[in-house]
Design a protein around this motif. Structure first.
Motif, PDB file in Angstrom:
ATOM      1  N   SER A 357      33.634  21.930 -16.144  1.00  0.00           N
ATOM      2  CA  SER A 357      33.131  21.780 -14.772  1.00  0.00           C
ATOM      3  C   SER A 357      32.968  20.295 -14.460  1.00  0.00           C
ATOM      4  CB  SER A 357      31.794  22.513 -14.628  1.00  0.00           C
ATOM      5  OG  SER A 357      30.810  21.883 -15.448  1.00  0.00           O
ATOM      6  N   ASP A 358      32.730  19.991 -13.193  1.00  0.00           N
ATOM      7  CA  ASP A 358      32.543  18.593 -12.798  1.00  0.00           C
ATOM      8  C   ASP A 358      31.331  18.000 -13.500  1.00  0.00           C
ATOM      9  OD1 ASP A 358      34.724  18.812 -11.170  1.00  0.00           O
ATOM     10  OD2 ASP A 358      33.551  19.214  -9.336  1.00  0.00           O
ATOM     11  N   GLU A 359      30.271  18.788 -13.631  1.00  0.00           N
ATOM     12  CA  GLU A 359      29.061  18.284 -14.289  1.00  0.00           C
ATOM     13  C   GLU A 359      29.333  17.994 -15.765  1.00  0.00           C
ATOM     14  OE1 GLU A 359      29.276  20.914 -12.455  1.00  0.00           O
ATOM     15  OE2 GLU A 359      27.927  20.634 -10.747  1.00  0.00           O
ATOM     16  N   ARG A 361      32.280  17.305 -17.183  1.00  0.00           N
ATOM     17  CA  ARG A 361      33.153  16.138 -17.293  1.00  0.00           C
ATOM     18  C   ARG A 361      32.366  14.849 -17.068  1.00  0.00           C
ATOM     19  NH1 ARG A 361      38.420  15.174 -17.342  1.00  0.00           N
ATOM     20  NH2 ARG A 361      38.868  17.399 -17.120  1.00  0.00           N
ATOM     21  N   ALA A 362      31.473  14.858 -16.087  1.00  0.00           N
ATOM     22  CA  ALA A 362      30.672  13.656 -15.816  1.00  0.00           C
ATOM     23  C   ALA A 362      29.795  13.314 -17.009  1.00  0.00           C
ATOM     24  CB  ALA A 362      29.819  13.878 -14.559  1.00  0.00           C
TER      25      ALA A 362
END
Length: 384
Positions: A357-359, A361-362
């Motif tokens: 998810s974007d979270e 990956r961040a």
């Protein structure tokens, strides 16, 4: 020396296809391979395969027993001298018991001293190849049993369904038609052998009228045709002990082929095939399992649940910095036998997510930015 007459002429090593100095494990391996190939269940109606199967069973009965093998080797080494064992034939005489050696030393000595074979007679006799009128042990029977992994670990009571030689249900093993009985052979008086005195030598050979059995069957049983045994299905109930391994053979005493002339039954040799388990493996008495963990669990440490084969899951505490592929031991959760109890060996495998998810990956990018030391630093330092 209580050796069987036929030992001198029968090369059991050749029957099993092994050398005379073969190790015991190699003899067992050769026997199992041949037994699987020639088993009557795999060759229904093939008389040649059945006879070959009986031959390898007889060979393994001798070579598979350390004491019998040593005695057999001594008989083969000594030749006809090993088959004497009693004095006779006149003063200072010597006795050879050469058995029924057609085309071998029996004929040589017979021609030398003018010995002739016994005359034939009427009526049916016992099948040839069963020399000796005394009790004979039944043949060993080989069977293959497939068990589930968990059953092999815990032990199980099971039933084997076999089609084997069994005592004839019509004549109860006598070989004679119901209402009749085998009669004592008039040619040898029931001894099964005939003595032929030749001066200082005395030869003893199986009676040709009764084929060495000592009895003659005038009216053979219509079911077994005078053999005394018939093939029929039967069930054998047995207990497989806990902790058995794939390829292990269990010997069930007295559950094999029927004995002859009042002899004991042979044994049933059960070769075990253990099916693999979806989660667990085995190393000795230890159970093994691979458990996936997240990168965070391996890096930060924590508690994970690990399944067991019996009972509820156990909790395993991971230290911070646990490496993928590391092994962890849980005491007493392996295979329990009468001799020992094994452990559960847990291999940790870090799972790298494929779709983040974007979270996520961040967070990983932030971790990468904060990482200042490369894990390959030692590789660069080692290059000159």
């Amino acid at each position: 020396m209580a050796a069987q007459r036929e030992w001198y002429e029968k090369d059991y090593y050749q029957v099993l296809g092994v050398s005379e100095d073969a190790a015991a494990k190699d003899i067992t391996k050769a026997y199992r391979k041949l037994a699987r190939e020639l088993h009557p269940d795999k060759n229904p109606g093939d008389a040649a395969a059945e006879e070959r199967f009986k031959a390898i069973a007889a060979a393994y009965d001798v070579l598979g027993d350390e004491a019998k093998r040593a005695e057999y080797d001594e008989v083969r080494r000594m030749g006809p001298m090993a088959m004497g064992g009693r004095s006779g034939g006149g003063p200072g005489g010597f006795s050879f018991n050469v058995g029924d050696m057609e085309g071998g030393l029996g004929d040589i000595f017979g021609n030398l001293f003018g010995r002739r074979g016994a005359s034939g007679g009427s009526g049916a006799s016992r099948p040839s190849g069963q020399s000796g009128a005394g009790p004979r042990r039944g043949a060993d029977v080989t069977a293959v049993l497939t068990v589930e992994f968990a059953d092999a670990v815990r032990g199980i009571e099971t039933t084997l369904h076999l089609t084997t030689d069994a005592q004839c249900s019509t004549c109860n093993g006598s070989g004679a038609k119901p209402g009749t009985s085998p009669r004592i052979c008039s040619n040898c008086g029931g001894r099964g052998v005939l003595d032929d005195n030749q001066g200082m030598f005395s030869f003893s050979t199986p009676c040709r009228v009764c084929q060495g059995q000592g009895t003659v069957i005038d009216e053979p049983c219509p079911t077994c045709h005078g053999v005394g045994v018939e093939k029929r299905p039967r069930e054998v109930r047995t207990r497989i002990p806990a902790g058995v391994k794939d390829g292990q053979t269990i010997r069930l005493k007295g559950r094999g082929g029927p004995g002859r002339n009042g002899g004991p039954n042979g044994d049933l040799l059960v070769e075990l095939k253990v099916s693999p388990h979806r989660l667990f493996g085995r190393r000795g008495n230890d159970l093994t399992i691979t458990v996936p963990v997240t990168f965070a669990e391996a890096a930060l440490g924590g508690e994970i649940d690990v399944p067991t084969l019996d009972g509820p899951a156990v909790t395993l505490r991971l230290k911070p910095g646990t490496q993928s592929g590391s092994r962890h031991r849980v005491k007493g959760k392996g295979i329990q036998t009468k001799q020992a109890t094994g452990d559960l060996i847990v291999t940790v495998e870090v799972v790298i997510p494929v779709d983040m998810s974007d979270e996520q990956r961040a967070a990983v990018e932030q971790f990468a930015a904060a990482t200042t030391v490369s894990p390959r630093e030692s590789l660069r330092n080692g290059v000159s």
